[in-house]
Design an enzyme around this catalytic site. Structure first.
Site, mmCIF file in Angstrom:
data_model
loop_
_atom_site.group_PDB
_atom_site.id
_atom_site.type_symbol
_atom_site.label_atom_id
_atom_site.label_comp_id
_atom_site.label_asym_id
_atom_site.label_seq_id
_atom_site.Cartn_x
_atom_site.Cartn_y
_atom_site.Cartn_z
ATOM 1 N N GLY A 115 37.047 63.180 -9.462
ATOM 2 C CA GLY A 115 38.050 62.310 -8.824
ATOM 3 C C GLY A 115 38.735 61.484 -9.898
ATOM 4 O O GLY A 115 38.133 61.190 -10.915
ATOM 5 N N LYS A 118 31.759 56.365 -12.294
ATOM 6 C CA LYS A 118 33.140 55.856 -12.254
ATOM 7 C C LYS A 118 33.406 55.254 -13.633
ATOM 8 O O LYS A 118 32.726 54.309 -14.037
ATOM 9 C CB LYS A 118 33.210 54.775 -11.172
ATOM 10 N N LYS A 156 39.923 53.253 4.512
ATOM 11 C CA LYS A 156 40.856 54.364 4.766
ATOM 12 C C LYS A 156 40.092 55.650 4.490
ATOM 13 O O LYS A 156 39.078 55.635 3.779
ATOM 14 C CB LYS A 156 42.091 54.242 3.870
ATOM 15 N N GLY A 178 41.460 58.193 -9.759
ATOM 16 C CA GLY A 178 42.335 57.331 -8.950
ATOM 17 C C GLY A 178 43.252 56.555 -9.872
ATOM 18 O O GLY A 178 43.584 57.022 -10.945
ATOM 19 N N GLY A 179 43.643 55.388 -9.469
ATOM 20 C CA GLY A 179 44.571 54.561 -10.238
ATOM 21 C C GLY A 179 44.043 54.295 -11.630
ATOM 22 O O GLY A 179 44.515 54.858 -12.612
ATOM 23 N N PHE A 180 42.976 53.488 -11.694
ATOM 24 C CA PHE A 180 42.505 53.103 -13.041
ATOM 25 C C PHE A 180 41.095 53.616 -13.305
ATOM 26 O O PHE A 180 40.451 53.218 -14.253
ATOM 27 C CB PHE A 180 42.522 51.577 -13.181
ATOM 28 N N ALA A 181 40.614 54.506 -12.449
ATOM 29 C CA ALA A 181 39.246 55.001 -12.682
ATOM 30 C C ALA A 181 39.217 56.514 -12.638
ATOM 31 O O ALA A 181 40.020 57.142 -11.946
ATOM 32 C CB ALA A 181 38.307 54.446 -11.609
ATOM 33 N N ASP A 211 39.871 47.535 2.598
ATOM 34 C CA ASP A 211 40.622 48.723 2.146
ATOM 35 C C ASP A 211 40.031 49.982 2.782
ATOM 36 O O ASP A 211 39.872 51.001 2.122
ATOM 37 C CB ASP A 211 40.571 48.802 0.612
ATOM 38 N N ASN A 255 38.523 56.426 1.261
ATOM 39 C CA ASN A 255 37.386 55.595 0.815
ATOM 40 C C ASN A 255 36.146 55.853 1.639
ATOM 41 O O ASN A 255 35.211 55.056 1.634
ATOM 42 C CB ASN A 255 37.752 54.098 0.908
HETATM 43 O O1 LIG Z 1 30.823 61.525 -5.245
HETATM 44 C C1 LIG Z 1 31.928 61.054 -5.347
HETATM 45 N N1 LIG Z 1 33.081 61.791 -5.232
HETATM 46 C C2 LIG Z 1 33.146 63.170 -4.969
HETATM 47 C C3 LIG Z 1 32.050 63.984 -4.895
HETATM 48 C C4 LIG Z 1 32.190 65.349 -4.619
HETATM 49 C C5 LIG Z 1 33.427 65.902 -4.410
HETATM 50 C C6 LIG Z 1 34.549 65.070 -4.488
HETATM 51 C C7 LIG Z 1 34.404 63.723 -4.766
HETATM 52 C C8 LIG Z 1 35.886 65.592 -4.250
HETATM 53 N N2 LIG Z 1 35.974 67.042 -4.300
HETATM 54 C C9 LIG Z 1 34.914 67.690 -3.529
HETATM 55 C C10 LIG Z 1 33.562 67.364 -4.111
HETATM 56 C C11 LIG Z 1 32.089 59.602 -5.590
HETATM 57 C C12 LIG Z 1 30.977 58.761 -5.515
HETATM 58 C C13 LIG Z 1 31.122 57.409 -5.740
HETATM 59 C C14 LIG Z 1 32.365 56.869 -6.027
HETATM 60 F F1 LIG Z 1 32.508 55.537 -6.232
HETATM 61 C C15 LIG Z 1 33.493 57.690 -6.088
HETATM 62 C C16 LIG Z 1 33.348 59.048 -5.866
#
Ligand SMILES: O=C(Nc1ccc2c(c1)CNCC2)c1ccc(F)cc1
Length: 336
Positions: A18, A40, A134, A20-23, A132, A137
């Site tokens: 993932g 993150k 949505k 996002g904006g700043f992470a 926030d 999130n």
């Molecule tokens: O696990 C996270 N994201 C994640 C995990 C698996 C998949 C995704 C995001 C997106 N594509 C499909 C598979 C995650 C966990 C904590 C967080 F703060 C931000 C993201």
């Protein structure tokens, strides 16, 4: 693959999951237990004015311990970066799940929404508002249980009185009318509105208020008018309507939501959550750790409780506890 010295020997970084904006969020392995985590990664210079959001999120996540709030295991700060080691949610975003299924049945929506209500009721009971909420999130773990993330905008208003002005530049699609009007508001009330938008998205597969033009989007939100597709049951329509009330004073409260028959499925059991803000002490996990690091279990526990809960030892304890709760063996590779 970029290497970070601060993670050496502690976490092995894998693919990016993932950004996002700043992470940027990367999948990683916690070396001592072999458990998957999400890290993150934030570059301090890129954070700019958003730097305080990191501290807000860390402080909130250190307190909030709930099965539907994405857990924080460790925080590593270097000259140039913050690393937040979080629970890995292998199911990805709820948003993608809804899109994939087009829309969810009332019973699938109820299962997810029950978990959102439990997490938000728990947060509100501790004086936190997310602000926030949505679909982006809301993540899913491998058992399709829900995990709330991104507490960078959450607020802990003092004694629940009028909270801060709306500071986030987040997308207004899920924002309550009082927010986009820049009025003073109660964090708890804006969360209820956003939960109404979330429930609508679950049941309908699209958003109640949507427009590429910001001006038109504002008008739609402030009108409070939205489409009610033919497949919505009367109970679903009534529940959504009670949450998408323009006047926050007319909006259903989180307490009423916890007892709402649409959510409890007409059983009298209201939405439950455990008022937990402390780790549970597990002797088997502690003895596994003491076998490796040679310290006595009781000393490990004392250090854990006294620590600021964001060090490698905390991460190892919590990840072993997760493994145990999932019925897996407790094993640790000695850190070199
Ligand atoms: O696990 C996270 N994201 C994640 C995990 C698996 C998949 C995704 C995001 C997106 N594509 C499909 C598979 C995650 C966990 C904590 C967080 F703060 C931000 C993201």
């Amino acid at each position: 693959m970029v290497r970070y010295a601060a993670l050496k020997g502690l976490y092995d970084l894998e693919k990016t999951i993932g950004s996002g904006g700043f992470a940027k969020v990367k999948l990683a392995t916690h070396v001592a237990t072999g458990e998957k985590v999400a890290i993150k990664i934030m570059e301090k210079t890129a954070l700019g004015d958003d730097l305080p959001r990191v501290k807000v999120e860390v402080e909130a996540l250190k307190t909030l311990l709930h099965q539907h709030i994405c857990g924080l295991y460790q925080v590593i700060e270097t000259e140039s970066h913050y690393f937040m080691v979080m629970e890995y949610c292998s199911g990805g975003e709820l948003f993608d799940h809804i899109v994939e299924k087009n829309k969810l049945s009332e019973s699938d929506s109820r299962r997810f929404f029950y978990q959102i209500v439990s997490a938000v009721a728990y947060m509100h009971s501790l004086g936190y508002a997310h602000r926030d909420l949505k679909p982006e999130n809301v993540l899913l773990d491998k058992d399709e249980n829900l995990k709330l993330i991104d507490f960078g905008l959450c607020a802990k208003p003092k004694m629940g009185i009028q909270a801060h002005l709306y500071t986030s530049c987040g997308s207004p699609t899920y924002a309550a009318p009082e927010l986009i009007m820049g009025k003073k508001y109660l964090g708890s009330e804006v969360d209820i509105w956003s939960m109404g938008v979330l429930l609508y998205a679950l049941l309908c597969g699209f958003l109640p208020f949507d427009d590429n033009n910001l001006e038109n989007l504002y008008k739609k939100i402030l009108s409070g008018k939205y489409e009610e597709p033919y497949w919505l049951s009367n109970n679903s329509k009534m529940l959504i309507k009670s949450m998408l009330q323009i006047d926050p004073a007319n909006r259903i409260t989180i307490h009423e939501l916890c007892r709402h028959p649409w959510i409890t499925g007409n059983s009298l059991k209201s939405v439950s959550f455990i008022h937990r803000t402390e780790f549970e002490k597990d002797d088997e996990v502690l003895s596994t750790m003491s076998a490796i690091c040679g310290e006595k279990s009781i000393d490990i526990w004392k250090k854990l409780v006294q620590s600021d809960r964001t060090d490698y030892r905390t991460a190892t304890y919590l990840l072993l506890l997760d493994r145990k709760l999932r019925g897996l063996s407790l094993k640790i590779a000695p850190t070199t």
